[in-house]
Design an enzyme around this catalytic site. Sequence first.
Site, short mmCIF file in Angstrom:
data_model
loop_
_atom_site.label_atom_id
_atom_site.label_comp_id
_atom_site.label_asym_id
_atom_site.label_seq_id
_atom_site.Cartn_x
_atom_site.Cartn_y
_atom_site.Cartn_z
N GLU A 89 0.88 -1.07 0.05
CA GLU A 89 0.12 -0.04 0.09
C GLU A 89 0.86 1.33 -0.08
O GLU A 89 1.89 1.32 0.22
CB GLU A 89 -0.91 0.14 1.21
CG GLU A 89 -0.09 0.39 2.53
CD GLU A 89 -1.09 0.32 3.77
OE1 GLU A 89 -1.55 1.30 4.01
OE2 GLU A 89 -1.40 -0.92 4.62
N GLY B 220 4.51 -7.87 11.16
CA GLY B 220 3.57 -7.67 12.35
C GLY B 220 2.05 -8.05 12.02
O GLY B 220 1.61 -8.57 10.94
N GLY C 234 -6.76 -6.40 7.69
CA GLY C 234 -7.30 -7.28 7.64
C GLY C 234 -6.61 -8.48 6.67
O GLY C 234 -6.37 -8.08 5.47
N GLY D 182 -2.11 -6.71 13.29
CA GLY D 182 -2.98 -5.62 13.87
C GLY D 182 -3.56 -6.28 15.24
O GLY D 182 -4.29 -7.29 14.98
#
Length: 438
Positions: free
Chosen positions: A240, A407, A258, A409
């Site tokens: 992104e 990582g 997600g 979320g």
Amino acid sequence: MSTTDERLRVEYVTDPAAAMSRLAGADRFGEYVMYERPGEWVFAADPIGGIELDVEELRVTWEGQTTATRWEGRPAGVVDRALGSLPLDGRNAYGWIGFEFCAWAFDATQYLDPRTTLVQLMIPRIEVRIGEFGIRVSGATPAETGDIHDLITESQETELPQPHPTDVRLDPTAYADRVAKAVGEIEANRYQKVILSRKVDLPFVVDIPATYRLGRAHNTPARSFLLRLGGLEAAGFSPELVASVDENRLVTTEPVAGTRAFGRGAEIDMAARADLLTDPKEIVEHAISVQTSFAEMASVSDPGTTAVSDFMAVRERGSVQHLSSTVCGRLAADRSSWEALEVLFPSVTASGIPKHAGIDSVFRLDHDPRGLYSGAVVTVSPNGALEATLVLRAIYQTTEGAWLRAGAGIVAQSKPQREFEETCEKLGSIAPYVVRAQ
């Protein structure tokens, strides 16, 4: 200095990644940044100038002369002014921004080592561009242009390199324990979300250009990069944009949050996609990320111009698939591109919500300083356009060693083991393609 601005007699390059890997691996052009955006690949090399910002000092170099000064204020403004002071004469700048660049905006400077690098930018002498237009070389001598042509031609005839196995499940960072601690803090209403990461050290020297080539053959990134700058080598496949500001002052960011695995067969991938689109934890994680990005965008945009598009689209990125949205706005007349980047940086999907508390948690709970991980690779045009792509799915190397990092979320519904598995899924975008140096 003799220069050319020449289109080489090549109509189409069938494997641009091989060409860029070959240019980087040839080791003829000094420091470099390679950046792929849709429709174009650019190899920028042999700096004639640069800007290095660390916690305490700004160093500006031009044609071999370096000026070092103490700096005050915020990093974005300092770098913007430093670039403006150089006689760029239409040249672009390329480089990277470390995660710790955000510390001033979020009152976290107490966590920083004084030697921490925040920004590394270079202004190249040579640029090589590849796209549907063929190949264009600028800034090179005729002899260098011939060498570049030969290297690209040779690259199209070589086989993919062979990877070296890497075990990504080893974890000396106590990741599951750190996730559990973050969940406890979230349940105590200290914040809503934080992205915690873990580092995987590699016990051998890596061929970064070869790793880029092999990894790019197996990834579908939004952007990709390969660099050697400021003592750091890195290559990655970005999912992104953190921020882009085009020549018309349109600002764009792409919050991604997600995740499910991808590439395990059509039936399994479709089931994972359906699960992703209906999982309350993933939907909440994504929705609050978009909400935060929208508010940040509105704060630097003309009133009424901020909008969300492609809400919760599923985008495939190598070994994973993500929920992704696009947030845009028109940059306000009294704001600069660097100010827009400062507001949107770090990406909400690589820090936390609310950002202030989330970033504080990152500095407290992540195992090591992040550096380039979850920072950005950046390109800056002389007309004020800027693009910063999020650095994830990447490999890093210095004289001290090579490593990977990933990582996940963390929200109230997070389970430590599932979040650990998500880091493994994300590492699957790069770990299987690591090439050991010969």
